[in-house]
Write an enzyme that holds these catalytic residues in place. Structure first.
Site, PDB file in Angstrom:
ATOM      1  N   CYS A   1      65.880  64.794 -30.202  1.00 31.97           N
ATOM      2  CA  CYS A   1      65.982  64.732 -28.743  1.00 31.97           C
ATOM      3  C   CYS A   1      64.594  64.772 -28.118  1.00 31.97           C
ATOM      4  O   CYS A   1      63.585  64.915 -28.819  1.00 31.97           O
ATOM      5  CB  CYS A   1      66.836  65.878 -28.209  1.00 31.97           C
ATOM      6  SG  CYS A   1      66.053  67.493 -28.399  1.00 31.97           S
TER       7      CYS A   1
ATOM      8  N   CYS B   1      62.325  67.657 -28.880  1.00 34.75           N
ATOM      9  CA  CYS B   1      61.603  67.561 -30.165  1.00 34.75           C
ATOM     10  C   CYS B   1      60.252  66.895 -29.951  1.00 34.75           C
ATOM     11  O   CYS B   1      59.209  67.408 -30.382  1.00 34.75           O
ATOM     12  CB  CYS B   1      62.414  66.753 -31.171  1.00 34.75           C
ATOM     13  SG  CYS B   1      63.986  67.480 -31.651  1.00 34.75           S
TER      14      CYS B   1
ATOM     15  N   ASP C   1      46.185  29.981 -11.812  1.00 33.65           N
ATOM     16  CA  ASP C   1      45.146  29.067 -12.275  1.00 33.65           C
ATOM     17  C   ASP C   1      45.766  27.662 -12.315  1.00 33.65           C
ATOM     18  O   ASP C   1      46.990  27.521 -12.383  1.00 33.65           O
ATOM     19  CB  ASP C   1      44.680  29.503 -13.663  1.00 33.65           C
ATOM     20  CG  ASP C   1      43.705  28.518 -14.275  1.00 33.65           C
ATOM     21  OD1 ASP C   1      42.755  28.121 -13.579  1.00 33.65           O
ATOM     22  OD2 ASP C   1      43.904  28.137 -15.442  1.00 33.65           O
TER      23      ASP C   1
ATOM     24  N   ASP D   1      44.994  31.149 -18.243  1.00 33.61           N
ATOM     25  CA  ASP D   1      45.016  30.874 -19.684  1.00 33.61           C
ATOM     26  C   ASP D   1      43.640  30.831 -20.337  1.00 33.61           C
ATOM     27  O   ASP D   1      43.527  30.860 -21.551  1.00 33.61           O
ATOM     28  CB  ASP D   1      45.703  29.529 -19.941  1.00 33.61           C
ATOM     29  CG  ASP D   1      44.797  28.365 -19.568  1.00 33.61           C
ATOM     30  OD1 ASP D   1      44.385  28.285 -18.387  1.00 33.61           O
ATOM     31  OD2 ASP D   1      44.462  27.570 -20.453  1.00 33.61           O
TER      32      ASP D   1
ATOM     33  N   ASP E   1      39.407  32.919 -16.756  1.00 32.78           N
ATOM     34  CA  ASP E   1      40.430  33.661 -15.999  1.00 32.78           C
ATOM     35  C   ASP E   1      40.463  35.139 -16.368  1.00 32.78           C
ATOM     36  O   ASP E   1      41.074  35.937 -15.653  1.00 32.78           O
ATOM     37  CB  ASP E   1      41.825  33.062 -16.260  1.00 32.78           C
ATOM     38  CG  ASP E   1      41.933  31.619 -15.813  1.00 32.78           C
ATOM     39  OD1 ASP E   1      41.418  31.310 -14.730  1.00 32.78           O
ATOM     40  OD2 ASP E   1      42.518  30.810 -16.551  1.00 32.78           O
TER      41      ASP E   1
END
Length: 810
Positions: free
Chosen positions: A12, A15, A420, A617, A621
């Site tokens: 749980c 823990c 872009d 990409d 950028d």
């Protein structure tokens, strides 16, 4: 130093909170984060002050297992033995007779003498406790180490019930207790059986959240066929090395990233990119691990294997994202850390209050035990991580890779998207969009192809590819006295005549007004113009542009329809930027933007309250991707851009930006539902269990409390699993639409030029049921999309009538 370890034995949130708290207290540990769902711990520590052995000792001292984390992303998940299932079923065998002896008399079933019945209950209850003794060992260790967890609550609830009943039994046999005194043996056993059942069902549900990852891993074959010294041999998948040539036949999965060195076929990339249609591959084309060869036969040169493959990187990224913590989880973790001590205190107060008020020890014990077993730290701890794991797995199947849980949470707040241009809105590869021959077309294309065959300039490659595709297989004339002028173009002599191929500046005074007008007209459309001329006349005009991706316009419209501000950032000039912006439907754009300008644009929008997503990409950028609230990289982009981003769109489809936002909203909504339920459940259940509403006749016994606690955790996990169905209805609708259509590929001989292409296209379009036709002159095939079933014979007859030969239809 930063290391990652596998943690086993957690049940749980208390823990994981206990392990974190203990590890962080160690001298030399800078930071420790434990993932309950990921079953792992990331520790940053100073190796001069502490070593990994001391960290291991601290974790094992709490009663948990710890080992080195396995970085092999493609390692299939080990099938888990159904220990909980077996424990539940065996426990149930002893619980049923226990329930018969404890409650059978209430409905008139025959019973043994009272003392014997009580003794049988004690024995059967003790057997159930022995079967589920793990709750007691784990709960006791956690209590001693001052990191109490759910097992501690279960141990206390069941243990107190049993001890209380056993003492009463001894007193009964000693003749010092009334025979009507109620025993809690059935509660002691029922608590353990119901909690075990709940944990078993919860574990099954939690494992479903990783099913999307497992599906990908299972795509990898156990053995592959490798060509060595001219012979085909079978070898284990794990033994593949860079440089091996693999044989992949129809219906088989490609096991590595590599390049096709022989053969051709159609491959389905849906597993990685989500693309529904297979694509054609031939020699020199790149292929990716987990692509499946739908038709054909190829040999693949292995370039990336094992952990370096795209599939491995994706699986690793998704696993790390699933194990990471969302900001929403912080408050839940803090509460889970103190939950068990607080509940234990409430149970003690409940017992004291009731024993003081009624002097009824049985009633006081009933309420105190109910408080212990009805409280649920699990639902609180699972509310966020189970939803995150389900969402990241579903995102992967859709082609969306979230780097971590924070990115998943933040994406819902996006109200401005900066795009872009190159390779984001556009294809990223320029091509000839317009061609006009002043004189004989074939002659002009032949001269252009011959001159550009001497250059590797991107524009030269566009012109050469267009010319050769149009002309088909021809031998080019010799080129002499080739000269290239930077920024202008090339000049060369072909068959004794001097030709120039380039922009208007290269032509000088030749047809000055005509070339100026053409250049201005095409420039307004964002296109680059290349002229072919001899010493006195313009022979042909090529217009070149980076064309818009087919899905870009739809993607922008979707964002705008949701009230998201969208703008384009590009390093191209004003004409190109305006042409693309107009075509895609963007009102705002920034032209001639350098990397620092893109970053500044992000900061300006953020300064006025925008929550910005930057989509790009390229290397240029990456600063803007880092500066944005959410950086989104196209999967076909550079490694630098992908590393800088928070989200990666694996197939480079811009429409996935909106999908990523939708999945984020659905996930956060799901987490809020889970947290609300966890808080609401505990806030209502604990007072009811404590007897706060006993005056109104509303009270619980420990058995109902244990059942409620198990159902609470199961509710949270099941609710989170709904995220694995995100977008399925839309997918099914799209699939139904696509299934109506059928595609056929025709291998056609006899086509020599673009006029032949036009004839074949016209012939096929005239066939009833044909929706669209795409003819490829270079590869000598036609792709025909059908709106209804059309026989091969009908298609063949149409092509033959046009004067060409059909070799094959697939």
């Amino acid at each position: 130093m930063k290391e990652k370890f596998t943690i086993t034995g957690m049940t749980c949130a208390a823990c994981s909170a206990g392990i974190e708290r203990t590890t962080r207290k160690l001298d030399g540990v800078v930071q420790a984060d434990v993932s309950l769902m990921g079953e792992c711990m990331t520790v940053e520590y100073d190796e001069r002050k502490i070593n990994r052995e001391k960290i291991f000792a601290a974790v094992t001292g709490l009663g948990y297992g710890v080992s080195d984390y396995d970085d092999n992303a493609l390692k299939a998940r080990k099938p888990q033995p159904d220990k909980l299932k077996k424990r539940f079923l065996i426990s149930l065998l002893f619980l049923l007779p226990l329930m018969y002896f404890s409650m059978g008399g209430m409905i008139g079933l025959p019973q043994p003498p009272h003392k014997l019945g009580v003794a049988l209950q004690a024995v059967l209850s003790a057997i159930v406790i022995a079967i589920n003794f793990k709750f007691f060992t784990s709960g006791t260790v956690a209590l001693i180490k001052r990191t109490p967890n759910m097992d501690t609550l279960v141990m206390m609830g069941s243990g107190i019930s049993f001890v209380y009943s056993f003492v009463a039994t001894v007193l009964l046999y000693c003749g010092r207790l009334d025979t009507h005194f109620h025993m809690y043996y059935e509660s002691a056993a029922m608590i353990l059986v119901l909690v075990t059942l709940g944990k078993w069902l919860e574990e099954k549900s939690k494992r479903k959240t990783g099913d999307e990852i497992e599906k990908l891993i299972k795509l990898m074959p156990n053995t592959v066929t490798v060509e060595r010294d001219g012979e085909q041999v079978k070898t284990a998948f794990s033994d593949i090395r860079v440089g091996d040539v693999l044989i992949v036949k129809q219906g088989e999965y490609i096991p590595v990233d590599g390049k096709v060195v022989e053969g051709s076929g159609y491959v389905d990339r849906a597993a990685i990119t989500g693309e529904s249609m297979p694509i054609a591959v031939q020699v020199d084309d790149e292929v990716t691990g987990a692509d499946i060869v739908k038709s054909g036969f190829i040999k693949v040169l292995a370039q990336k294997v094992g952990a370096e493959t795209t599939l491995s990187q994706i699986v690793k990224m998704v696993k790390e994202a699933g194990a990471s913590k969302a900001p929403l989880q912080k408050i839940a973790d803090k509460i889970a850390g103190i939950f068990v001590p607080v509940v234990t205190l409430i149970a003690a107060i409940t017992f004291i209050v009731w024993i003081t008020a009624t002097w009824d020890i049985a009633r006081a014990a009933n309420y105190a035990i109910s408080v212990l077993v009805i409280s649920c730290p699990c639902s609180l701890g699972l509310a966020t991580p189970v939803a995150v794991m389900a969402a990241t797995g579903r995102g992967m199947s859709l082609g969306i890779l979230y780097k971590d849980a924070e990115a998943l949470q933040k994406a819902r707040d996006i109200n401005c998207v900066l795009l872009d241009k190159t390779a984001t809105l556009t294809v990223g590869a320029p091509k000839v969009t317009d061609f006009k021959a002043v004189q004989e077309e074939k002659f002009a294309l032949t001269v252009a192809a011959a001159i550009e065959s001497r250059s590797n300039h991107p524009i030269a490659e566009c012109v050469r590819e267009y010319a050769l595709t149009t002309l088909g297989d021809i031998s080019l004339p010799d080129v002499v006295d080739y000269e290239y002028e930077t920024g202008k173009g090339a000049s060369a002599t072909v068959d004794g005549t001097r030709y120039r191929l380039g922009n208007r500046r290269l032509l000088g005074k030749t047809a000055e007004k005509e070339t100026h007008d053409l250049e201005q007209a095409y420039s307004k459309q964002g296109k680059t113009v290349v002229f072919l001329a001899d010493e006195s006349t313009v022979l042909a005009v090529f217009a070149i542009a980076d064309t818009l991706k087919v899905e870009s316009k739809e993607a922008v419209q979707t964002l705008q329809s949701r009230g998201v501000r969208a703008a384009m950032l590009t390093g191209d000039n004003e004409n190109v930027a305006k042409a693309i912006a107009d075509e895609v439907g963007l009102k705002e754009y920034f032209a001639e933007a350098l990397p620092k300008d893109k970053t500044a644009a992000v900061e300006r929008v953020r300064a006025v309250g925008g929550f910005v997503a930057m989509v790009g990409d390229g290397i240029n950028d990456s600063p803007a991707l880092k500066a944005a609230d959410v950086g989104i990289a196209m999967g076909n982009g550079t490694d630098v851009a992908i590393d800088s981003a928070d989200i990666v769109l694996s197939r480079g489809d811009l429409r996935l930006v909106a999908t990523a936002m939708d999945l984020s909203k659905a996930t956060v909504r799901n987490i809020h539902q889970n947290l609300f339920w966890a808080f609401f459940y505990n806030c209502i259940a604990i007072p009811v269990a404590a007897g706060a509403f006993a005056f109104a006749g509303l009270s619980l016994n420990p058995m109902i409390g244990a059942a409620s606690m198990s159902l609470s955790s199961l509710f949270v996990v099941t609710n989170a699993l709904r995220l694995t169905r995100f977008g399925k209805k839309k997918e099914e609708k799209i699939t139904e639409t696509e299934n109506i259509k059928m595609k056929k590929t025709m291998k056609i001989e006899g086509m020599m030029c673009q006029h032949c292409v036009a004839h074949v296209t016209k012939a096929l379009q005239g066939v009833d049921g044909v929706q669209s036709v795409n003819v490829n002159l270079k590869k000598k095939f036609a792709e025909v999309e059908l709106a209804q079933d059309v026989s091969n014979e009908t298609l063949t007859a149409a092509v033959v009538e046009a004067g060409y030969e059909v070799k094959k239809i697939s």
